[in-house]
Scaffold this active site. Structure first.
Site, PDB file in Angstrom:
ATOM      1  CB  SER A 122       1.766  14.906 -15.373  1.00  0.00           C
ATOM      2  OG  SER A 122       2.956  14.321 -15.876  1.00  0.00           O
ATOM      3  CD  GLU A 146       4.332   2.899  -7.088  1.00  0.00           C
ATOM      4  OE1 GLU A 146       4.436   2.149  -8.068  1.00  0.00           O
ATOM      5  OE2 GLU A 146       4.189   4.138  -7.188  1.00  0.00           O
TER       6      GLU A 146
END
Length: 422
Positions: free
Chosen positions: A254, A266
């Site tokens: 972001s 992940e």
């Protein structure tokens, strides 16, 4: 996978067990044929009705039987004849686990197919091998994929063995003695449902079976974590030899628009930790009081659906990663050169030993030059060529041959054939 563990699916499995037991009793002349015909025709259940009844009975199997009886009528008196709740619940649970296992097995097959393709495609894509996180000697990306291909094959074998362990049923009564039920009923039920009768049981199937099964699922999760962690490392900016596919319009951060993160890997690595937690819970379920208690039941209602759904999700996501994996052979070649020829140190060592130096002497010569190359950012080959103790034993052509990286490819096909890739 989620549908296999829905309330409707669970009760359908229970009904299969009950109907198979009724069929067995009919063959043994305990249930009249006309009543069996009614049971087969009318036996149904209503999930909302079961839930409503259970609020009063606080017993799900009795609530289920009550709902079925409302559909069947007077002939329902023959349903659940001589059985205990766990005869139905445990045997039906085995059916659900078999279906779940078969879905997982198909995913492992799909993953192995992708790994085999990558192993073939990149069998000569040379990259640096790393030990302790430090550059060692060259390998190929295809060999890395062959290693994973072989490991997934072992996981397939373990899952198949675990399936055998949980593909059992028991219709042996309240404490497993067949006091109120003919052993032939159990034999018939298991044959119809594709299960094997447990040789000995109490009121339950023994939970060491599920503990082993869950350990196998956790083991598959471990392998996925291992693979995903390797991709995460290969995607590091300093390495960037492979990376997850990054779709158009996808966002990595972001705050930082440049970010391309290994998010799926992940996620897979994180969920493997959850899988090991499920396995630990299953180990805790092995020890029950005497012929049974229900400490295992509440645990299994969570871990069996969750673990199979979780692993199915992990496999699905990781297959997607591997199908679209970005592989960068040119970056691999560039990274091999980062240590300026040091990856050939063993070849120089062996050549000097072959020329007559003791191993200790040859090692000292090579290490001295290697440390100089590290410290002063010099090319190892040039230092070796200028070392009087080296060129007194070796010609320039012989030294050059030590730095021919194709040397490391000579047994790649042998390994891939042995692993079943070629």
């Amino acid at each position: 996978m989620g549908r296999l563990w829905s309330e409707d699916a669970k009760f359908q499995a229970w009904l299969k067990v009950e109907l198979a037991a009724c069929e067995a009793w009919t063959h043994l002349k305990r249930i009249p044929a006309k009543d069996m015909a009614i049971i087969k025709k009318k036996a149904k259940f209503s999930v909302p009705r079961i839930e409503a009844i259970e609020k009063k009975t606080n017993h799900d199997l009795i609530a289920f039987l009550t709902s079925v009886a409302e559909f069947v009528g007077p002939s329902s008196r023959f349903i659940h004849l001589g059985l205990t709740s766990t005869d139905v619940v445990d045997t039906a649970q085995s059916l659900q686990l078999i279906q779940a296992t078969d879905l997982l097995a198909s995913q492992l097959t799909a993953l192995r197919t992708v790994l085999k393709r990558l192993a073939k495609e990149h069998r000569y894509s040379m990259m640096i091998g790393r030990t302790h996180g430090v550059h060692a000697e060259p390998i190929t990306f295809g060999l890395k994929m062959a290693l994973w291909f072989d490991e997934v094959g072992r996981q397939q074998e373990r899952l198949a063995h675990a399936r055998e362990h949980i593909a059992v049923g028991k219709i042996s009564g309240a404490v497993g003695t067949f006091a109120n039920i003919d052993p032939r009923v159990e034999k018939h039920v298991c044959r119809i449902l594709g299960l094997k009768p447990a040789p000995v049981s109490t009121q339950t199937l023994q939970r060491d079976r599920l503990a082993y099964y869950m350990a196998v699922l956790a083991g598959i999760g471990n392998s996925l974590e291992k693979f995903a962690t390797e991709i995460r490392n290969l995607q590091r900016t300093e390495i960037l030899e492979a990376e997850e596919f990054f779709a158009e319009g996808q966002k990595g951060s972001s705050a930082m628009p440049h970010k391309r993160n290994p998010l799926t890997c992940e996620r897979v690595a994180g969920l493997s930790r959850v899988m090991r937690g499920y396995s630990l819970a299953a180990q805790e379920d092995v020890a029950l009081w005497h012929e049974r208690d229900i400490t295992h039941s509440s645990v299994e209602r969570v871990i069996l659906p969750d673990a199979t759904i979780c692993l199915h999700y992990m496999l699905n996501k990781f297959i997607g990663v591997m199908e679209k994996l970005n592989v960068y052979p040119e970056r691999m070649k560039k990274n091999i050169q980062l240590t300026r020829g040091l990856v050939s140190s063993q070849q120089v060592l062996l050549a000097l030993v072959k020329k007559g130096y003791t191993r200790e002497k040859a090692y000292a010569i090579v290490q001295r030059n290697a440390l100089n190359a590290w410290k002063n950012e010099l090319h190892f080959k040039e230092l070796i060529r200028k070392d009087p103790e080296v060129h007194s034993k070796m010609t320039y052509d012989e030294i050059e041959k030590c730095f021919d990286l194709s040397y490391h490819l000579k047994n790649v096909d042998y390994i891939l054939k042995r692993a079943g890739v070629l």
